[in-house]
Motif scaffolding. Structure first.
Motif, PDB file in Angstrom:
ATOM      1  N   THR A   4      83.096   3.709  17.063  1.00 10.29           N
ATOM      2  CA  THR A   4      84.477   3.254  17.248  1.00 10.29           C
ATOM      3  C   THR A   4      85.450   4.384  16.947  1.00 10.29           C
ATOM      4  OG1 THR A   4      83.742   1.114  16.463  1.00 10.29           O
ATOM      5  CG2 THR A   4      86.103   1.410  16.636  1.00 10.29           C
ATOM      6  N   ALA A   8      87.938   6.144  19.646  1.00 12.37           N
ATOM      7  CA  ALA A   8      89.388   6.148  19.380  1.00 12.37           C
ATOM      8  C   ALA A   8      89.907   7.586  19.345  1.00 12.37           C
ATOM      9  CB  ALA A   8      89.679   5.431  18.072  1.00 12.37           C
ATOM     10  N   ILE A  11      90.380   8.940  22.777  1.00 15.22           N
ATOM     11  CA  ILE A  11      91.612   8.439  23.417  1.00 15.22           C
ATOM     12  C   ILE A  11      92.820   9.199  22.876  1.00 15.22           C
ATOM     13  CG2 ILE A  11      93.081   6.416  23.804  1.00 15.22           C
ATOM     14  CD1 ILE A  11      90.496   4.684  23.512  1.00 15.22           C
ATOM     15  N   PHE A  12      92.834   9.452  21.565  1.00 20.60           N
ATOM     16  CA  PHE A  12      93.962  10.199  20.981  1.00 20.60           C
ATOM     17  C   PHE A  12      94.092  11.571  21.636  1.00 20.60           C
ATOM     18  CE2 PHE A  12      93.371   7.701  16.808  1.00 20.60           C
ATOM     19  CZ  PHE A  12      94.310   6.764  17.204  1.00 20.60           C
ATOM     20  N   ASN A  15      95.354  11.322  25.149  1.00 25.87           N
ATOM     21  CA  ASN A  15      96.755  10.937  25.135  1.00 25.87           C
ATOM     22  C   ASN A  15      97.645  12.107  24.769  1.00 25.87           C
ATOM     23  OD1 ASN A  15      99.025   9.335  25.194  1.00 25.87           O
ATOM     24  ND2 ASN A  15      98.772   8.632  23.096  1.00 25.87           N
TER      25      ASN A  15
ATOM     26  N   LEU B  75     101.191   4.337  22.167  1.00 29.03           N
ATOM     27  CA  LEU B  75      99.813   4.127  22.626  1.00 29.03           C
ATOM     28  C   LEU B  75      98.832   4.490  21.506  1.00 29.03           C
ATOM     29  CD1 LEU B  75      97.605   3.525  24.701  1.00 29.03           C
ATOM     30  CD2 LEU B  75      97.954   5.804  25.644  1.00 29.03           C
ATOM     31  N   ASN B  76      99.112   5.602  20.805  1.00 32.58           N
ATOM     32  CA  ASN B  76      98.243   5.985  19.683  1.00 32.58           C
ATOM     33  C   ASN B  76      98.214   4.882  18.627  1.00 32.58           C
ATOM     34  OD1 ASN B  76      97.502   8.399  20.788  1.00 32.58           O
ATOM     35  ND2 ASN B  76      98.998   9.619  19.652  1.00 32.58           N
ATOM     36  N   VAL B  79      96.075   2.025  19.979  1.00 35.44           N
ATOM     37  CA  VAL B  79      94.643   2.376  19.922  1.00 35.44           C
ATOM     38  C   VAL B  79      94.152   2.285  18.480  1.00 35.44           C
ATOM     39  CG1 VAL B  79      92.967   4.252  20.271  1.00 35.44           C
ATOM     40  CG2 VAL B  79      94.714   3.818  22.003  1.00 35.44           C
ATOM     41  N   ALA B  80      94.972   2.813  17.561  1.00 32.87           N
ATOM     42  CA  ALA B  80      94.585   2.769  16.144  1.00 32.87           C
ATOM     43  C   ALA B  80      94.435   1.321  15.676  1.00 32.87           C
ATOM     44  CB  ALA B  80      95.631   3.493  15.301  1.00 32.87           C
ATOM     45  N   ALA B  83      91.313  -0.142  17.169  1.00 35.28           N
ATOM     46  CA  ALA B  83      90.125   0.489  16.553  1.00 35.28           C
ATOM     47  C   ALA B  83      89.882  -0.097  15.153  1.00 35.28           C
ATOM     48  CB  ALA B  83      90.319   2.000  16.481  1.00 35.28           C
TER      49      ALA B  83
END
Lengths: 430, 151
Positions: A4, A8, A11-12, A15, B75-76, B79-80, B83
């Motif tokens: 996970t 994540a 994705i960071f 982004n 968005l971060n 996502v956080a 998660a």
């Protein structure tokens, strides 16, 4: 659980790359207003010989070689299956306007179809049909709608067009296609995912604003439970896949035999865009924005009223569209009809609108503002007839300073009005 | 007709596909993938996500939570948040945590046509079912408490 965190983190990182694009600046299109130019005004019909029952929502762009490209949709009626998107082109080298003053243009009024006249544009040709859209998008399309054509310094034409899958306009979706050969052929259309509710209810009408670095900010709007103005952002992505190979090959061939293989003037070629969307205002009071950049960071949006104030709405941004002031009505009437605005090269704003407190769109007027759209002075009536319908204006200024106004004439034809700033100035003096 | 349905298929979210997969596995093969606790987590998550997304995305506020789903600091944060929820659910051995992990994978590798975070996470069908199920849970809970009080 570690997985996970890894995903994540991925994705960071992904982004982070895009956050760089979050500092937009408007590109101010250079236009030349000729000194000591005589005022001129001319009208024509772009599609005088077309026999469809309805033509609506025109847009126009200019290619680097001064070719003018215009699009609209036509067919039996709104959302009918036979609606097609038409295109017409006026190539460079075509006899320019003769500097006619208003009243001297060779327009012939005919009772049945009313207008015929000089026709410097090519015969309209179809660039998108419902069947073609279904084939390219791989999904059901009930009908086609508004189309917006635009192009940058690279000479690539982009067409943003509405398809409706279900219901009426609230069941619309936006799609994008591009042409690298001045509209002769078009790349496979791509659906834009812009709404969380089955991607429904996104429409376009007015001209986009180019961004420094090659992207676009396009005013769009939603018509679903709410009706409100939004912005579609197209961020450039380098060419990829087949188009990239095609361009690389063409570029090499261009270097070998430049006269045979022409490339767009700019090397900054983009075939694809990264898409995002933001909002000018929420609610259900105004929509269908026309955005005009005042400088690299400031812009104003003028919106169509939706049965609230009965006035045109105005909002302003000072950070290149990232945030907007709360829309306020200005002192010009509007009853659910489209508006269009541009900034002239001397900084004044020009607005085309239906000057009526009722739903009748039986006139089309121009207004001028010296204070970024806060106050307006009516300067000209472009069309007026109690039984008429003159709607959906689209304003565009070409590099030579000529101002182009397109509008739907009786919803039967697309009428094209051209004038220069000297004509605007002469009206203002009056 | 197929073409018409194909219009809406790309808009099904990853959690809804996971939920439909779990239902199909149970109905067809008799495999019980989700326990009642897992279902509860799925419905509560769907309700919260729907309430954060839809009212503002449909224009009720000036804030557009849907735009948070594209490249931005928001968005971060999203996502956080997802998660952390995934980690908590996995730690609690909740089956819905695996669905959320698959969602994170799908978004990281851009498996869906949309680039917006929310389109992978939630869709109107999942949202409506979740809200309905949560309302039912609240109703049953209140009915039980009322019955206990009467006893």
């Amino acid at each position: 659980m570690a997985l996970t965190a890894v995903v994540a983190g991925m994705i960071f990182l992904k982004n982070k790359k895009s956050v760089v694009e979050a500092e937009p600046r408007f590109q101010m299109r250079p236009t030349v207003a000729a000194q000591n130019e005589m005022p001129f005004y001319q009208e024509e019909v772009i599609d005088p010989h077309e026999t469809y029952r309805m033509a609506h929502v025109a847009s126009m762009t200019e290619l680097p070689d001064e070719t003018l490209v215009t699009t609209w949709y036509g067919g039996s009626g709104e959302l009918d299956p036979d609606v097609k998107i038409y295109c017409s082109i006026r190539r460079r080298g075509h006899p320019r306007f003769r500097g006619d003053k208003k009243g001297a243009s060779p327009i012939i009024h005919d009772q049945e179809h009313e207008l015929t006249g000089t026709d410097p544009f090519s015969d309209p040709f179809v660039i998108m049909t419902r069947e073609e859209a279904m084939r390219e998008l791989g999904c059901y399309v009930k009908g086609l709608g508004n189309a917006l054509i635009f192009s940058g310094e690279d000479g690539v034409l982009h067409l943003l067009f509405v398809t409706v899958s279900i219901g009426k306009w609230s069941g619309s979706q936006l799609n994008l296609t591009s042409s690298f050969d001045q509209g002769k052929t078009w790349a496979k259309s791509r659906r834009l995912y812009l709404s969380p509710f089955f991607n429904l209810s996104e429409l376009v009408k007015n001209a986009p604003t180019p961004l420094v670095g090659g992207g676009w900010m396009i005013p769009i709007y939603q018509e679903f439970l709410g009706k409100f103005p939004e912005l579609l952002w197209l961020w450039p992505e380098p060419l990829c896949g087949c188009l990239s190979l095609k361009f690389k090959l063409k570029k090499k061939l261009h270097h070998l035999i430049p006269w045979l293989f022409q490339l767009p003037t700019s090397t900054n070629l983009y075939a694809n865009f990264y898409i995002t969307k933001s909002r000018i205002a929420g609610g259900c009071s105004c929509f269908q924005p026309s955005v005009t950049a005042l400088d690299e960071k400031r812009a104003v949006a003028f919106c169509r009223d939706y049965q609230t104030s009965g006035k045109i709405w105005r909002a302003q941004t000072n950070d290149a569209g990232k945030s907007w002031s709360t829309p306020q009505p200005v002192d010009l009437p509007n009853h659910d009809s489209g508006v269009a605005s541009i900034r002239l090269s001397d900084g004044e704003l020009l607005l085309a609108f239906n000057d009526s407190p009722t739903s009748a769109r039986n006139n089309l007027r121009l207004a001028l503002s010296h204070d970024a759209g806060k106050t307006w002075q009516r300067i000209a009536t472009i069309a007026e007839n109690p039984q008429g319908d003159f709607s959906y204006p689209f304003l565009f200024q070409t590099r030579d300073g000529t101002i182009h106004l397109l509008y739907s004439w009786q919803r039967r034809h697309i009428r094209h009005v051209t004038f220069n700033q000297a004509w605007v100035a002469s009206l203002e003096k009056k | 007709m197929n073409c018409f349905f194909y219009n809406f298929l790309p808009h099904l979210s990853i959690p809804l596909l996971g939920i439909l997969g779990a239902i199909a596995a149970e109905k067809i093969f008799g495999w019980k993938i989700f326990s009642p606790r897992d279902w509860k987590a799925a419905w509560i998550f769907g309700t919260v996500a729907s309430l954060v997304l839809y009212p503002s995305a449909l224009g009720l506020t000036r804030i557009d939570t849907y735009s948070w789903g594209w490249a931005s600091l928001a968005l971060n944060a999203l996502v956080a948040a997802v998660a952390i929820i995934t980690l908590v659910l996995l730690w609690k051995k909740n089956g819905f945590g695996i669905v959320l992990l698959i969602f994170l994978f799908a978004f990281a590798f851009s498996l869906k046509a949309s680039t917006n975070f929310w389109d992978d996470l939630i869709d109107p069908i999942y949202g409506i079912i979740s809200i309905g199920m949560v309302l039912e849970m609240i109703f049953i809970h209140r009915k039980k408490s009322f019955a206990q009080r009467e006893c």
